[in-house]
Scaffold this motif. Structure first.
Motif, PDB file in Angstrom:
ATOM      1  N   THR A 206       0.708  -1.221   0.037  1.00  0.00           N
ATOM      2  CA  THR A 206       0.178  -0.042  -0.066  1.00  0.00           C
ATOM      3  C   THR A 206       0.848   1.309   0.007  1.00  0.00           C
ATOM      4  O   THR A 206       0.530   2.161  -0.899  1.00  0.00           O
ATOM      5  N   LEU A 207       1.817   1.215   0.954  1.00  0.00           N
ATOM      6  CA  LEU A 207       2.838   2.571   1.051  1.00  0.00           C
ATOM      7  C   LEU A 207       3.478   2.579  -0.549  1.00  0.00           C
ATOM      8  O   LEU A 207       3.760   3.814  -0.829  1.00  0.00           O
ATOM      9  N   ASP A 208       3.928   1.554  -1.145  1.00  0.00           N
ATOM     10  CA  ASP A 208       4.431   1.775  -2.514  1.00  0.00           C
ATOM     11  C   ASP A 208       3.445   2.397  -3.408  1.00  0.00           C
ATOM     12  O   ASP A 208       4.054   3.076  -4.459  1.00  0.00           O
ATOM     13  N   GLN A 209       2.218   1.987  -3.479  1.00  0.00           N
ATOM     14  CA  GLN A 209       1.402   2.568  -4.244  1.00  0.00           C
ATOM     15  C   GLN A 209       0.712   4.178  -3.845  1.00  0.00           C
ATOM     16  O   GLN A 209      -0.104   4.876  -4.666  1.00  0.00           O
ATOM     17  N   MET A 210       1.002   4.458  -2.536  1.00  0.00           N
ATOM     18  CA  MET A 210       0.528   5.720  -1.978  1.00  0.00           C
ATOM     19  C   MET A 210       1.325   7.015  -2.749  1.00  0.00           C
ATOM     20  O   MET A 210       2.350   6.839  -2.709  1.00  0.00           O
ATOM     21  N   LYS A 211       0.469   7.915  -2.852  1.00  0.00           N
ATOM     22  CA  LYS A 211       1.122   9.152  -3.549  1.00  0.00           C
ATOM     23  C   LYS A 211       0.861  10.225  -2.147  1.00  0.00           C
ATOM     24  O   LYS A 211      -0.203  10.461  -1.868  1.00  0.00           O
ATOM     25  N   ILE A 212       1.929  10.770  -1.816  1.00  0.00           N
ATOM     26  CA  ILE A 212       1.836  11.785  -0.953  1.00  0.00           C
ATOM     27  C   ILE A 212       1.759  13.220  -1.338  1.00  0.00           C
ATOM     28  O   ILE A 212       2.692  13.748  -1.993  1.00  0.00           O
ATOM     29  N   VAL A 213       0.488  13.540  -1.460  1.00  0.00           N
ATOM     30  CA  VAL A 213      -0.022  14.914  -2.211  1.00  0.00           C
ATOM     31  C   VAL A 213       0.428  16.074  -1.195  1.00  0.00           C
ATOM     32  O   VAL A 213       0.911  17.152  -1.673  1.00  0.00           O
ATOM     33  N   THR A 214      -0.164  15.826   0.029  1.00  0.00           N
ATOM     34  CA  THR A 214       0.233  17.018   0.966  1.00  0.00           C
ATOM     35  C   THR A 214       1.071  16.668   2.188  1.00  0.00           C
ATOM     36  O   THR A 214       0.563  16.028   2.962  1.00  0.00           O
ATOM     37  N   PRO A 215       2.340  16.812   2.177  1.00  0.00           N
ATOM     38  CA  PRO A 215       3.271  16.458   3.153  1.00  0.00           C
ATOM     39  C   PRO A 215       2.758  17.400   4.349  1.00  0.00           C
ATOM     40  O   PRO A 215       2.183  18.166   4.353  1.00  0.00           O
ATOM     41  N   LYS A 216       3.239  16.695   5.566  1.00  0.00           N
ATOM     42  CA  LYS A 216       2.883  17.440   6.853  1.00  0.00           C
ATOM     43  C   LYS A 216       1.366  17.079   7.275  1.00  0.00           C
ATOM     44  O   LYS A 216       1.004  17.449   8.393  1.00  0.00           O
TER      45      LYS A 216
END
Length: 342
Positions: A206-216
């Motif tokens: 899941t983490l591999d597929q996850m996109k961090i759009v808004t850090p923090k």
């Protein structure tokens, strides 16, 4: 319904279907034997009607191996009778080939459900030899009866349709079972057997597929059951398993918009599916577990958990992100436990 019960139900349905199907074909061929005056066909059908009717009771008594053996024997016997009586043009020999798919799948079900294996090489060899034998017989011998063209057309159509229907039916069942087995294997690879939560492999995927759009705003939390070894030592490992399952259930209830997975041992990871999920749910979870009374074998057990949480900075690898949460968890463990460190 578990897999064994499901396979047993399929085995019963298929065997019963074949029993009823044979009775239907008996009626059809009896009509053909009467209308076109094929005495041998009629006499054989009389015998088949008795055998196949009796076989239905055997199926209902759940003697599937006996019933299946009778079905195969009857079909092969009638295939031989049909070719000897009417030749190969009416296509009775197709039953020999069509039954190979049925034998293979039924053999699989017998092995899975009854733990009794049909000897597939022997059964298939018998089918092939019977097929070759009737073909060679028809090649060098005339049939007992002359078959009118109208009867020939009917028999070719019926025998072809019946054979291909059997094959398609079994292919359909096999396809269903294959997909079902594949899904179960995938679930076994992604689900923790004890708690029913997702496991480490699922989280990493899941983490591999996850996109961090808004850090923090994206956070991950690592939960650890305090003094879990003492619980195991005091009440036993069955109690420890019970505690793990209960903590898992409570975590799923309190963290509804999150992925909750068992990271290993008594550690769990909580990963929100949205960046709008507030970290306050972690303290709600901690309080809920702390207030809960866990009852195991008349023992009232009180437990606490420590949770460490870390935000993603936009550049972290998964390992570093989880490591940051682990550092917060360690800090909480070293400073009193039963707390959430963010």
């Amino acid at each position: 319904m578990n897999t064994v019960d499901k396979n047993k139900a399929i085995l019963k349905q298929l065997t019963l279907f074949f029993g009823i199907f044979l009775l239907f074909t008996d009626v059809f061929f009896l009509i053909i034997g009467v209308v076109y005056d094929f005495p041998l066909i009629r006499y054989v059908i009389y015998v088949k009607l008795v055998i196949n009717t009796t076989n239905l009771f055997i199926i209902l008594k759940e003697h599937y191996l006996v019933a299946t053996s009778i079905i195969y024997t009857v079909i092969l016997g009638f295939m031989i009778t049909g070719v000897v009586s009417l030749g190969i043009k009416p296509a009775f020999q197709l039953y020999g080939l069509g039954m190979i798919a049925c034998v293979s799948y039924n053999g699989y079900l017998h092995k899975r459900v009854l733990k009794k294996e049909l000897s597939l090489p022997i059964v298939i060899t018998i089918h092939v030899l019977c097929y070759a034998g009737v073909y060679l017989y028809a090649r060098f011998n005339e049939p007992l009866y002359n078959v009118p063209q109208s009867a020939l057309d009917i028999l070719i159509s019926f025998n072809s349709l019946a054979t291909f229907s059997m094959v398609i039916l079994y292919i359909g069942f096999f396809h269903h079972v294959a997909l079902d087995s594949e899904e179960k294997l995938e679930n076994m690879a992604l689900i923790d057997n004890l708690t029913g939560l997702y496991n480490r492999h699922y989280l990493l995927r899941t983490l591999d597929q996850m996109k961090i759009v808004t850090p923090k705003k994206h956070w991950i939390a690592l939960l650890d059951i305090d003094n879990f070894k003492m619980i195991n030592d005091t009440y036993g490992h069955l109690c420890g398993d019970y505690i793990l399952r209960r903590v898992s259930d409570i975590s799923k209830q309190e963290c509804k918009d999150c992925i909750v997975c068992r990271w290993g041992g008594e550690e769990f990871i909580i990963l929100p599916t949205s960046d709008k999920t507030d970290q306050s749910i972690l303290d709600n979870l901690r309080r809920r577990i702390s207030d809960e009374i866990f009852v195991f074998e008349n023992n009232n057990i009180h437990i606490t958990v420590t949770i460490g949480s870390a935000f993603h900075d936009g550049n972290m690898t998964h390992d570093i992100w989880i490591s940051e949460a682990d550092k917060k968890l360690y800090y909480g463990k070293e400073n009193g436990k039963d707390q959430v460190v963010v």
